[in-house]
Design an enzyme around this catalytic site. Structure first.
Site, PDB file in Angstrom:
ATOM      1  N   GLU A  44      20.563 -17.102  12.786  1.00  0.00           N
ATOM      2  CA  GLU A  44      20.551 -18.104  11.703  1.00  0.00           C
ATOM      3  C   GLU A  44      21.883 -17.949  10.986  1.00  0.00           C
ATOM      4  OE1 GLU A  44      17.267 -17.565   8.875  1.00  0.00           O
ATOM      5  OE2 GLU A  44      18.616 -18.225   7.281  1.00  0.00           O
ATOM      6  N   ARG A  71      26.446 -20.251   3.515  1.00  0.00           N
ATOM      7  CA  ARG A  71      26.928 -19.592   2.301  1.00  0.00           C
ATOM      8  C   ARG A  71      28.439 -19.494   2.264  1.00  0.00           C
ATOM      9  NH1 ARG A  71      22.545 -14.706   1.823  1.00  0.00           N
ATOM     10  NH2 ARG A  71      20.838 -16.099   2.332  1.00  0.00           N
ATOM     11  N   LYS A 124       9.212 -19.675   5.522  1.00  0.00           N
ATOM     12  CA  LYS A 124       9.944 -18.447   5.247  1.00  0.00           C
ATOM     13  C   LYS A 124       9.390 -17.879   3.943  1.00  0.00           C
ATOM     14  CE  LYS A 124      14.661 -16.939   4.080  1.00  0.00           C
ATOM     15  NZ  LYS A 124      16.081 -17.083   4.405  1.00  0.00           N
TER      16      LYS A 124
HETATM   17  C1  3PG Z   1      18.386 -14.522   3.599  1.00  0.00           C
HETATM   18  O1  3PG Z   1      18.935 -15.433   3.024  1.00  0.00           O
HETATM   19  O2  3PG Z   1      17.528 -14.783   4.449  1.00  0.00           O
HETATM   20  C2  3PG Z   1      18.675 -13.124   3.195  1.00  0.00           C
HETATM   21  O3  3PG Z   1      19.952 -12.923   2.755  1.00  0.00           O
HETATM   22  C3  3PG Z   1      18.275 -12.084   4.138  1.00  0.00           C
HETATM   23  O4  3PG Z   1      17.833 -11.059   3.365  1.00  0.00           O
HETATM   24  P1  3PG Z   1      18.409  -9.611   3.545  1.00  0.00           P
HETATM   25  O5  3PG Z   1      19.896  -9.712   3.393  1.00  0.00           O
HETATM   26  O6  3PG Z   1      17.746  -8.787   2.470  1.00  0.00           O
HETATM   27  O7  3PG Z   1      18.007  -9.153   4.918  1.00  0.00           O
END
Ligand code: 3PG
Length: 209
Positions: free
Chosen positions: A41, A45, A129
Protein backbone atom coordinates in the site's frame (compact mmCIF):
# COMPACT_ATOMS: atom_id res chain seq x y z
CA UNK A 1 -12.58 -7.57 -7.06
CA UNK A 2 -12.72 -11.19 -5.81
CA UNK A 3 -9.21 -11.78 -7.13
CA UNK A 4 -7.97 -8.75 -5.22
CA UNK A 5 -9.63 -9.94 -2.02
CA UNK A 6 -8.15 -13.42 -2.48
CA UNK A 7 -4.71 -11.92 -2.98
CA UNK A 8 -4.97 -9.86 0.21
CA UNK A 9 -6.36 -12.81 2.17
CA UNK A 10 -3.38 -14.92 1.10
CA UNK A 11 -0.83 -12.23 1.92
CA UNK A 12 -2.37 -11.45 5.34
CA UNK A 13 0.01 -8.51 5.73
CA UNK A 14 -0.25 -5.17 3.95
CA UNK A 15 2.98 -3.15 4.16
CA UNK A 16 2.20 0.56 4.39
CA UNK A 17 4.92 2.22 2.36
CA UNK A 18 5.82 5.91 2.41
CA UNK A 19 8.11 6.83 -0.43
CA UNK A 20 10.03 10.11 -0.35
CA UNK A 21 12.31 9.44 -3.33
CA UNK A 22 10.77 7.94 -6.42
CA UNK A 23 13.99 6.04 -7.13
CA UNK A 24 13.49 4.00 -3.98
CA UNK A 25 10.21 2.56 -5.26
CA UNK A 26 11.45 -0.45 -7.19
CA UNK A 27 14.18 -1.46 -4.73
CA UNK A 28 11.55 -1.40 -1.95
CA UNK A 29 9.15 -3.51 -3.98
CA UNK A 30 11.93 -5.96 -4.83
CA UNK A 31 12.95 -6.17 -1.18
CA UNK A 32 9.37 -6.93 -0.12
CA UNK A 33 9.00 -9.49 -2.87
CA UNK A 34 12.25 -11.19 -1.91
CA UNK A 35 10.92 -11.40 1.63
CA UNK A 36 7.81 -13.16 0.37
CA UNK A 37 5.42 -10.20 0.42
CA UNK A 38 3.52 -9.65 -2.82
CA UNK A 39 1.50 -6.60 -1.87
CA UNK A 40 2.15 -2.95 -1.01
CA UNK A 41 0.00 0.00 0.00
CA UNK A 42 1.86 3.06 -1.25
CA UNK A 43 0.68 6.15 0.55
CA UNK A 44 -0.30 9.58 -0.68
CA UNK A 45 1.66 11.12 2.19
CA UNK A 46 4.46 12.30 -0.05
CA UNK A 47 4.60 14.31 -3.24
CA UNK A 48 5.71 11.31 -5.29
CA UNK A 49 3.06 8.91 -3.97
CA UNK A 50 1.07 8.70 -7.21
CA UNK A 51 4.22 8.40 -9.35
CA UNK A 52 5.51 5.65 -7.09
CA UNK A 53 2.23 3.76 -7.49
CA UNK A 54 2.47 4.12 -11.27
CA UNK A 55 6.06 2.92 -11.30
CA UNK A 56 5.35 -0.07 -9.07
CA UNK A 57 2.15 -1.01 -10.90
CA UNK A 58 3.95 -0.92 -14.25
CA UNK A 59 7.08 -2.79 -13.20
CA UNK A 60 5.90 -5.18 -10.51
CA UNK A 61 3.14 -7.07 -12.25
CA UNK A 62 3.38 -9.94 -9.81
CA UNK A 63 2.62 -7.66 -6.88
CA UNK A 64 -0.70 -6.18 -5.81
CA UNK A 65 -0.20 -2.43 -5.63
CA UNK A 66 -2.69 -0.27 -3.78
CA UNK A 67 -2.89 3.32 -2.63
CA UNK A 68 -3.00 4.43 1.00
CA UNK A 69 -3.84 7.58 2.91
CA UNK A 70 -6.30 8.49 0.17
CA UNK A 71 -8.47 11.19 1.69
CA UNK A 72 -10.38 12.76 -1.20
CA UNK A 73 -11.90 12.03 -4.60
CA UNK A 74 -9.03 13.62 -6.56
CA UNK A 75 -6.46 11.40 -4.90
CA UNK A 76 -8.65 8.35 -5.44
CA UNK A 77 -8.97 9.16 -9.13
CA UNK A 78 -5.25 9.77 -9.43
CA UNK A 79 -4.46 6.52 -7.62
CA UNK A 80 -6.72 4.50 -9.90
CA UNK A 81 -5.28 6.17 -13.01
CA UNK A 82 -1.80 5.33 -11.71
CA UNK A 83 -2.73 1.66 -11.53
CA UNK A 84 -3.72 1.15 -7.88
CA UNK A 85 -5.81 -1.99 -7.49
CA UNK A 86 -7.21 -1.09 -4.08
CA UNK A 87 -7.64 2.09 -2.09
CA UNK A 88 -7.16 2.61 1.64
CA UNK A 89 -8.11 5.63 3.77
CA UNK A 90 -7.31 6.41 7.38
CA UNK A 91 -11.00 7.30 7.88
CA UNK A 92 -14.30 6.92 6.06
CA UNK A 93 -14.71 9.15 3.01
CA UNK A 94 -17.99 9.23 1.10
CA UNK A 95 -16.26 10.92 -1.84
CA UNK A 96 -13.65 8.17 -2.07
CA UNK A 97 -16.40 5.56 -1.74
CA UNK A 98 -18.16 7.04 -4.79
CA UNK A 99 -14.99 7.04 -6.92
CA UNK A 100 -14.22 3.44 -5.96
CA UNK A 101 -17.79 2.34 -6.70
CA UNK A 102 -17.68 3.99 -10.14
CA UNK A 103 -14.40 2.25 -10.93
CA UNK A 104 -15.28 -1.07 -9.28
CA UNK A 105 -12.21 -0.83 -7.06
CA UNK A 106 -11.85 -2.29 -3.58
CA UNK A 107 -12.05 0.40 -0.90
CA UNK A 108 -10.89 -0.18 2.66
CA UNK A 109 -12.02 2.86 4.66
CA UNK A 110 -10.79 3.46 8.17
CA UNK A 111 -13.62 2.74 10.61
CA UNK A 112 -13.25 2.51 14.38
CA UNK A 113 -16.77 3.32 15.59
CA UNK A 114 -20.09 1.52 15.10
CA UNK A 115 -21.44 4.62 13.34
CA UNK A 116 -18.62 4.54 10.77
CA UNK A 117 -19.14 0.84 10.24
CA UNK A 118 -22.86 1.37 9.65
CA UNK A 119 -21.99 3.99 7.04
CA UNK A 120 -19.63 1.52 5.38
CA UNK A 121 -22.32 -1.19 5.38
CA UNK A 122 -24.82 1.26 3.88
CA UNK A 123 -22.34 1.67 1.03
CA UNK A 124 -21.86 -2.03 0.42
CA UNK A 125 -18.50 -2.25 2.20
CA UNK A 126 -17.84 -5.24 4.46
CA UNK A 127 -14.10 -5.01 5.11
CA UNK A 128 -12.76 -1.98 6.97
CA UNK A 129 -9.38 -0.77 8.11
CA UNK A 130 -9.32 -0.43 11.89
CA UNK A 131 -6.93 2.47 12.38
CA UNK A 132 -4.96 3.31 14.46
CA UNK A 133 -5.57 -0.15 15.85
CA UNK A 134 -3.52 -0.12 19.03
CA UNK A 135 -4.63 3.39 20.04
CA UNK A 136 -8.29 2.52 19.53
CA UNK A 137 -8.26 -0.50 21.79
CA UNK A 138 -6.63 -3.18 19.66
CA UNK A 139 -8.09 -6.63 19.45
CA UNK A 140 -10.27 -6.12 22.52
CA UNK A 141 -12.10 -3.26 20.80
CA UNK A 142 -12.33 -5.14 17.50
CA UNK A 143 -13.91 -8.14 19.22
CA UNK A 144 -16.47 -5.92 20.97
CA UNK A 145 -17.41 -4.10 17.75
CA UNK A 146 -17.44 -7.30 15.70
CA UNK A 147 -20.07 -8.76 18.01
CA UNK A 148 -22.54 -6.21 16.65
CA UNK A 149 -21.51 -6.62 12.99
CA UNK A 150 -21.16 -10.31 12.18
CA UNK A 151 -20.55 -9.71 8.47
CA UNK A 152 -17.73 -7.22 8.87
CA UNK A 153 -14.06 -8.11 8.65
CA UNK A 154 -11.20 -5.96 9.82
CA UNK A 155 -7.77 -4.88 8.67
CA UNK A 156 -6.18 -3.61 11.89
CA UNK A 157 -3.35 -1.17 11.18
CA UNK A 158 -1.36 1.19 13.37
CA UNK A 159 0.94 0.06 16.13
CA UNK A 160 1.15 -3.49 14.82
CA UNK A 161 4.48 -5.26 14.58
CA UNK A 162 6.41 -8.41 15.40
CA UNK A 163 5.40 -8.22 19.06
CA UNK A 164 1.63 -8.32 18.58
CA UNK A 165 0.69 -9.33 15.03
CA UNK A 166 0.09 -12.97 15.96
CA UNK A 167 -2.45 -11.94 18.58
CA UNK A 168 -4.65 -10.26 15.97
CA UNK A 169 -4.85 -13.34 13.78
CA UNK A 170 -6.28 -15.35 16.65
CA UNK A 171 -9.58 -13.66 15.79
CA UNK A 172 -11.22 -14.99 12.63
CA UNK A 173 -12.73 -11.60 11.75
CA UNK A 174 -9.26 -10.19 11.15
CA UNK A 175 -8.90 -10.31 7.38
CA UNK A 176 -5.34 -8.93 7.19
CA UNK A 177 -3.08 -6.60 9.17
CA UNK A 178 -1.38 -3.48 7.87
CA UNK A 179 1.79 -1.86 9.08
CA UNK A 180 4.98 -0.06 8.28
CA UNK A 181 7.40 -1.86 10.57
CA UNK A 182 9.21 -3.67 7.73
CA UNK A 183 9.54 -0.52 5.61
CA UNK A 184 10.52 2.07 8.19
CA UNK A 185 11.73 5.46 6.96
CA UNK A 186 15.27 4.96 8.28
CA UNK A 187 15.71 1.67 6.41
CA UNK A 188 14.61 3.30 3.17
CA UNK A 189 16.77 6.37 3.75
CA UNK A 190 19.83 4.22 4.42
CA UNK A 191 19.09 2.02 1.43
CA UNK A 192 18.99 -0.96 3.77
CA UNK A 193 16.83 -3.08 1.50
CA UNK A 194 18.32 -6.30 2.87
CA UNK A 195 16.77 -5.46 6.25
CA UNK A 196 13.39 -4.82 4.58
CA UNK A 197 13.63 -8.31 3.08
CA UNK A 198 14.61 -9.83 6.43
CA UNK A 199 11.76 -8.11 8.31
CA UNK A 200 9.32 -9.14 5.57
CA UNK A 201 10.42 -12.77 5.81
CA UNK A 202 9.99 -12.66 9.58
CA UNK A 203 6.56 -11.05 9.22
CA UNK A 204 5.40 -13.85 6.96
CA UNK A 205 6.69 -16.39 9.47
CA UNK A 206 4.79 -14.73 12.32
CA UNK A 207 1.51 -15.13 10.49
CA UNK A 208 2.38 -18.54 9.10
CA UNK A 209 2.06 -17.84 5.38
C1 3PG B 1 -1.02 3.65 8.30
O1 3PG B 1 -1.34 4.72 7.81
O2 3PG B 1 -1.64 2.64 7.95
C2 3PG B 1 0.00 3.61 9.36
O3 3PG B 1 0.97 4.56 9.25
C3 3PG B 1 0.59 2.30 9.64
O4 3PG B 1 0.76 2.27 10.99
P1 3PG B 1 2.16 1.93 11.62
O5 3PG B 1 3.15 2.89 11.03
O6 3PG B 1 1.97 2.08 13.10
O7 3PG B 1 2.46 0.50 11.24
Amino acid sequence: MIEILDHIAKEKIIPVVKIDRLDDTLPIMEALKKGGIGIAEITFRTACGADAIALAAKNCKDMLIGAGTVINAQQAEKAIKSGAKFIVSPGYSQAVTEVCKENDILYLPGCVTPTEIITAIDNGINIVKFFPAESYGGLKAIRAIAAAFPDIRFVPTGGIGPGNIKDYFVFSKVFACGGSWMVKDNLIKEGNFAEITKLSQEAKEYVGV
